[in-house]
Structure formats: C-alpha cells, structure tokens
Scaffold this motif. Structure first.
Motif, short mmCIF file in Angstrom:
data_model
loop_
_atom_site.label_atom_id
_atom_site.label_comp_id
_atom_site.label_asym_id
_atom_site.label_seq_id
_atom_site.Cartn_x
_atom_site.Cartn_y
_atom_site.Cartn_z
N GLY A 16 0.82 -1.21 0.00
CA GLY A 16 0.00 0.00 0.00
C GLY A 16 0.85 1.26 0.00
O GLY A 16 0.60 2.20 -0.77
N VAL A 17 1.89 1.28 0.84
CA VAL A 17 2.78 2.43 0.91
C VAL A 17 3.53 2.60 -0.40
O VAL A 17 3.64 3.71 -0.94
CB VAL A 17 3.78 2.27 2.08
N ALA A 18 4.04 1.49 -0.95
CA ALA A 18 4.78 1.55 -2.21
C ALA A 18 3.88 2.05 -3.35
O ALA A 18 4.33 2.83 -4.19
CB ALA A 18 5.33 0.17 -2.55
N HIS A 19 2.62 1.64 -3.35
CA HIS A 19 1.69 2.08 -4.39
C HIS A 19 1.47 3.59 -4.32
O HIS A 19 1.46 4.28 -5.35
CB HIS A 19 0.37 1.35 -4.25
N ARG A 20 1.33 4.12 -3.10
CA ARG A 20 1.12 5.57 -2.94
C ARG A 20 2.36 6.35 -3.37
O ARG A 20 2.25 7.43 -3.95
CB ARG A 20 0.75 5.88 -1.49
N VAL A 21 3.54 5.80 -3.06
CA VAL A 21 4.79 6.46 -3.46
C VAL A 21 4.89 6.54 -4.98
O VAL A 21 5.19 7.60 -5.55
CB VAL A 21 6.01 5.71 -2.88
N ARG A 22 4.59 5.43 -5.65
CA ARG A 22 4.67 5.41 -7.12
C ARG A 22 3.60 6.28 -7.76
O ARG A 22 3.82 6.91 -8.80
CB ARG A 22 4.56 3.97 -7.63
N ALA A 23 2.43 6.36 -7.12
CA ALA A 23 1.36 7.22 -7.64
C ALA A 23 1.74 8.69 -7.58
O ALA A 23 1.23 9.50 -8.35
CB ALA A 23 0.07 6.97 -6.85
N ALA A 24 2.67 9.02 -6.68
CA ALA A 24 3.14 10.41 -6.55
C ALA A 24 4.31 10.71 -7.47
O ALA A 24 4.93 11.78 -7.37
CB ALA A 24 3.52 10.69 -5.09
N GLY A 25 4.63 9.77 -8.37
CA GLY A 25 5.73 9.99 -9.31
C GLY A 25 7.10 9.69 -8.74
O GLY A 25 8.11 10.15 -9.27
N LYS A 26 7.13 8.91 -7.68
CA LYS A 26 8.41 8.57 -7.05
C LYS A 26 8.61 7.06 -7.03
O LYS A 26 7.71 6.29 -7.34
CB LYS A 26 8.44 9.14 -5.62
N VAL A 27 9.83 6.67 -6.68
CA VAL A 27 10.19 5.26 -6.67
C VAL A 27 10.62 4.87 -5.25
O VAL A 27 11.53 5.49 -4.69
CB VAL A 27 11.35 4.97 -7.64
N PRO A 28 9.98 3.86 -4.66
CA PRO A 28 10.43 3.40 -3.34
C PRO A 28 11.77 2.69 -3.46
O PRO A 28 12.06 2.04 -4.47
CB PRO A 28 9.33 2.42 -2.91
N GLY A 29 12.59 2.86 -2.43
CA GLY A 29 13.89 2.22 -2.46
C GLY A 29 14.47 2.05 -1.08
O GLY A 29 13.80 2.33 -0.07
N ILE A 41 13.79 4.76 1.54
CA ILE A 41 13.73 6.08 0.92
C ILE A 41 12.79 6.06 -0.28
O ILE A 41 12.29 5.00 -0.69
CB ILE A 41 15.13 6.54 0.44
N SER A 42 12.59 7.23 -0.85
CA SER A 42 11.90 7.36 -2.13
C SER A 42 12.64 8.43 -2.92
O SER A 42 13.16 9.39 -2.35
CB SER A 42 10.42 7.73 -1.95
N VAL A 43 12.70 8.25 -4.25
CA VAL A 43 13.38 9.21 -5.12
C VAL A 43 12.48 9.52 -6.30
O VAL A 43 11.58 8.74 -6.65
CB VAL A 43 14.74 8.67 -5.62
N ASP A 44 12.70 10.66 -6.93
CA ASP A 44 11.90 11.05 -8.07
C ASP A 44 12.17 10.12 -9.25
O ASP A 44 13.33 9.85 -9.61
CB ASP A 44 12.23 12.50 -8.46
N ALA A 45 11.11 9.62 -9.87
CA ALA A 45 11.24 8.65 -10.96
C ALA A 45 11.96 9.23 -12.17
O ALA A 45 12.80 8.56 -12.79
CB ALA A 45 9.86 8.12 -11.36
#
Length: 233
Positions: A16-29, A41-45
């Motif tokens: 769920g968290v990873a999906h929200r991160v990707r929906a915001a244009g970012k990549v979980p890492g 962390i998360s970074v800009d895709a």
C-alpha cells in the motif's frame, strides 16, 4: 563523476505504501551496506531515469541527499521495473566509500571489424561484462575488445584485453569474449557432410564384414561343381 539525487525517508512499508509512493511519481527504495542500518527512501522517478541513462549505467556514482541533509555516496545495485509498462517499481542503493574497493561488472564493448567477418564469418558474443574490483572513482564505463585481428575460427579471450592497472580482474582470463565463426548455414552443411561421410564409412565396414562371413565366393562354387562332375564320371 558522481550525480546528485534528492531522496526522502520513507515512512512505513508494504504494498500500500509503495503504491502511494509510485502514484506520486516517485520510486520506493532502500539504502544499505557498510554495516549501517537500511534506510527506506523514495526518489523522483524522472531523476532516477536520467541518472541511470548515463554512460556509466548501473555503475554510476550517486550522492544521495536524504531529506536535504545527510549525504550518502552510493551505487544503484538492483532496479525493478514493471515488465509490461517498464516503470520503476523499486531501487536498491549500496553505500560505498571512496577509499574502499568494490566489485562491479563492467560492460565489454566490441570495436573494430574482423577480417574474418570480411571473409564471410559472423561474430558470436560469449561474454558481455567483466567482473572487476577497484575504487569507486576508478570504475570505467566500459572496456573495449578490439576484434580487428581476428580471422575465421579465431577467438578473443579476456587475457587478450588491455586492463587498466587500477582494476583487479576477477573474471577468469581464459574466458572467451567473442569468436568469429562460419555462418550457421555453412556449419550445418559441414555437419551434414561429416555425418554422411561417417555413415558411408560404417556401411563400408559392414559390407566388408558381410563379404567375409556370407555366401561362398564364385571361385569356391566353381571348385565345388568341378569336383562334383568328376565324381560322377
């Protein structure tokens, strides 16, 4: 040369968290290694895409600026993508230090034109990267394999390459990188000819064996008839 990348600490884990991160244009890492705690962390895709498309590829040096403060020198080690859309799903960064050697895979780029190819041969690739150890700042974007001198049915090995002194080679020097071989059609024809010659040789041997153990020869039959005629007279 290192690239700078802004990163944010990621709170929480799970799909769920990873999906929200990707929906915001970012990549979980995650950042890990060198005995330190793993940092989600998360970074800009788009920034990640730009960084990974340099000549260095996956060996690019990245200065992660976590929450605009802490600076972490790292290298991307694993990047997961959606198999259909090709979008980033997750990225792992390995902490590194400029004064500590690391083991990396360096791509091999084939250069030159083999005279064996001009004679009708084709180039077969066997090894696409070399495993080496060096300091992070000494990692080359690629190593060149010059095939100009290769003739037909000749190969270029790892030991034939010019390896920079800064690199410690971990791949076996006996590994073959590329070979120049006859075209597939020609090889199939040669294999068929060899098979046919082998079959003819086997048939010849079988025929010789049958001739020695089979029916009596014409001379033997004549001799038997002659002896028979004499007894009747």
């Amino acid at each position: 040369m290192e690239r700078k990348l802004q990163a944010e600490r990621r709170e929480g884990t799970g799909k769920g968290v990873a999906h929200r991160v990707r929906a915001a244009g970012k990549v979980p890492g995650v950042v890990y290694g060198r005995g330190g705690d793993a940092i989600p962390i998360s970074v800009d895709a788009r920034e990640l895409l730009h960084i990974l498309h340099t000549d260095a590829g996956m060996n690019v040096l990245v200065e992660l600026r976590v929450d605009g403060g802490d600076r972490v020198l790292a290298m991307p080690r694993e990047v997961q993508r959606d198999p259909v859309k090709g979008l980033f799903k997750h990225v792992d960064f390995l902490r590194i230090a400029r004064d500590e050697k690391i083991a990396v895979d360096v791509p091999v780029h084939v250069v030159g034109e083999s005279h064996g190819v001009k004679e009708g041969g084709v180039v077969e690739h066997h090894l696409w990267a070399l495993h080496v150890e060096c300091f992070p700042q000494d990692v080359p974007s690629a190593l060149e394999a010059d095939i100009t001198a290769l003739g037909l049915n000749e190969s270029l090995k790892v030991s034939d390459l010019s390896i920079p002194d800064a690199l410690t080679l971990l791949t076996s020097p006996d590994e073959i990188i590329v070979s120049v071989v006859p075209p597939q059609v020609l090889r199939v024809e040669e294999e068929e000819e060899e098979a046919a010659e082998g079959a003819e040789a086997v048939e010849g041997e079988e025929g010789a064996e049958e001739g020695g153990e089979g029916a009596p020869s014409e001379d033997a039959e004549s001799a038997e008839r002659g002896s028979g005629d004499g007894s009747e007279g």
